[in-house]
Design a protein around this motif. Structure first.
Motif, short mmCIF file in Angstrom:
data_model
loop_
_atom_site.label_atom_id
_atom_site.label_comp_id
_atom_site.label_asym_id
_atom_site.label_seq_id
_atom_site.Cartn_x
_atom_site.Cartn_y
_atom_site.Cartn_z
N ARG A 90 0.83 -1.21 0.00
CA ARG A 90 0.00 0.00 0.00
C ARG A 90 0.87 1.26 0.00
O ARG A 90 0.59 2.24 -0.72
N LEU A 91 1.94 1.25 0.80
CA LEU A 91 2.80 2.43 0.86
C LEU A 91 3.49 2.68 -0.48
O LEU A 91 3.61 3.83 -0.93
N HIS A 92 3.95 1.60 -1.12
CA HIS A 92 4.59 1.78 -2.44
C HIS A 92 3.57 2.29 -3.46
O HIS A 92 3.91 3.16 -4.29
N HIS A 93 2.36 1.77 -3.40
CA HIS A 93 1.34 2.24 -4.34
C HIS A 93 1.04 3.73 -4.12
O HIS A 93 0.97 4.51 -5.08
N ASN A 94 0.88 4.11 -2.86
CA ASN A 94 0.60 5.52 -2.56
C ASN A 94 1.77 6.42 -2.95
O ASN A 94 1.58 7.54 -3.44
N ALA A 95 2.98 5.91 -2.71
CA ALA A 95 4.16 6.73 -3.05
C ALA A 95 4.25 6.93 -4.56
O ALA A 95 4.57 8.04 -5.03
N GLU A 96 3.98 5.88 -5.32
CA GLU A 96 4.04 6.02 -6.78
C GLU A 96 2.95 6.96 -7.29
O GLU A 96 3.17 7.75 -8.22
N LEU A 97 1.77 6.88 -6.67
CA LEU A 97 0.69 7.78 -7.08
C LEU A 97 1.05 9.23 -6.74
O LEU A 97 0.84 10.14 -7.55
#
Length: 457
Positions: free
Chosen positions: A121-128
């Motif tokens: 989730r953190l990687h997804h949010n960071a990429e977004l």
């Protein structure tokens, strides 16, 4: 949206910015005279569209892994959480591998399933967040630059100013990297000198970094006198330069001054092929052909010759660096203006006198640079020394005996599982720092020689 996708969209935005800036300036040019050509306006808008996003992406690449790992470790349950950095590193590696789909999850791994979801989730949010910031800043930059375009706008000067800052930034990065490397060497070397006195390292005559396990070994905790390594490096490098310098320089003189264009077109590429031969091939040649030949010849002459010798390594290393000297010297000699040669010949000098007293002095700075490059290549060579000169740290002036170099010992010290707190491992950094200062001194001396020669001219 990953980093690559964001980069592609940013590149498309930059191209669109170039098109918009170029189109607006061309429209303006129909009514009034522009200060700069339309393409400079396009480049100006493209740079403003691209650079803010690239800066954000660079900061993201540097900090996101650390930030995500820190948040994942903070979210672990109390039963799993630990303050030991080594255990934290193992946990993060497991979570990263499972979250990335490179390893299946199992309860025996000792990591909670929630931590995997947290990392994803953190990687997804960071990429977004990265995509929004990058494209948002790109659009804002594009709009800002597009609004500034008018007939009197000095787009060319603005572009040159931005490019100038980019060049300064690139130079600063290389400077910071070099500084970081030197500081890391100094830091680890100081740690080494807390265990081993600097005088013992620099002036000691015994090199035996292995921890002693018998009473008859040198020292109780190893011996770190580096003089045998310095002597071996100096001996092998000196032999190689004695071989490469005259052969390479004479070859360059022949190719540039006497060879016909047809001969030059064949000989020079053939020489440069030598630079592309892997060093392990040279090492095999030295170990299987040159060293046995030297040993056989020495035996016939009644000399005591070791099966692995500094002479064999130096000779083959000299052959290896001949292309560095010949090719670079040839380019430098060819760069000497033909008018200088014609003037010397017109004054009555012979061709040999012209080469000796006019061409070579004019090309001396470049020739010195070629020799320095060859010396640096020889000092850093490892494979030939390992295969032809051995690993024995002998302090001797006899080139027919086995010797070793600083770089070979650095590799030997760092092979296998090591503890970075032991003097044996830290000695590699001390050797590396010493090698760095020796190379630096050589460069300073060479610059001094070149400067003195220019003053004489």
């Amino acid at each position: 949206m990953g980093l690559q996708s964001t980069g592609i969209y940013l590149a498309i935005l930059a191209l669109a910015g170039y098109a918009l800036g170029n189109y607006k300036s061309q429209v303006l040019a129909k009514g009034e005279r522009l200060h700069s050509l339309p393409r400079y306006h396009g480049v100006y808008v493209a740079l403003w569209s691209l650079l803010p996003g690239l800066l954000v992406m660079a900061l993201f690449a540097v900090t996101v892994t650390w930030a995500v790992n820190h948040l994942v470790l903070s979210s672990l349950p109390e039963t799993v959480r630990t303050s030991d950095p080594m255990v934290q590193s193992v946990l993060i590696n497991k979570i990263t591998l499972v979250a990335g789909g490179q390893m299946p999850f199992s309860d025996a791994m000792g990591i909670p399933a929630e931590s995997i979801q947290t990392m994803q989730r953190l990687h997804h949010n960071a990429e977004l967040l990265l995509a929004l910031l990058t494209l948002g800043l790109g659009l804002a930059g594009c709009h800002h630059a597009w609004k500034r375009i008018h007939a009197a706008f000095r787009a060319r000067m603005e572009v040159e100013r931005i490019v100038g800052w980019l060049l300064i930034g690139a130079s600063s990065i290389s400077l910071f990297i070099t500084t970081g490397i030197v500081l890391s060497l100094i830091f680890e070397t100081l740690r080494f000198f807390t265990s081993i006195p600097a005088t013992d390292f620099l002036f000691g005559l015994q090199w035996s970094p292995q921890t002693a396990i018998r009473a008859d070994q040198v020292g109780g905790t190893g011996s770190f006198g580096a003089v045998p390594l310095f002597a071996g490096t100096l001996m092998i490098t000196g032999i190689s330069i004695i071989v490469a310098a005259p052969v390479g320089l004479f070859c360059a003189i022949y190719l540039s001054e006497f060879a016909s264009p047809r001969v030059r077109s064949w000989v020079k590429p053939a020489l440069e092929i030598l630079a592309g031969v892997p060093t392990v091939v040279y090492g095999l040649f030295a170990a299987l052909s040159v060293a046995p030949a030297i040993a056989s010849l020495g035996t016939d002459l009644g000399l005591d010759v070791a099966s692995e010798s500094a002479l064999a390594a130096g000779l083959v290393m000299g052959i290896m660096i001949i292309p560095f000297v010949s090719s670079l010297s040839d380019d430098v000699i060819n760069a000497v203006p033909q008018a200088i040669r014609d003037g010397s010949l017109a004054m009555g000098a012979t061709e040999a006198e012209t080469i000796r007293q006019v061409v070579l002095p004019a090309a001396l700075p470049g020739i010195v640079g070629a020799l320095l490059l060859a010396i640096s290549r020889a000092v850093g060579e490892t494979m030939i020394v390992v295969m032809a000169a051995g690993l024995a740290a002998n302090l001797t002036a006899n080139p027919l005996q086995a010797m070793t170099t600083v770089t070979v010992q650095i590799v030997t010290l760092l092979v296998g599982d090591q503890e970075f707190d032991s003097p044996k491992t830290l000695a590699a950094f001390a050797l590396g720092l010493t090698l760095f200062f020796v190379t630096l001194i050589l460069n300073v001396i060479a610059l001094g020689v070149v400067k003195r020669y220019h003053e004489k001219q």
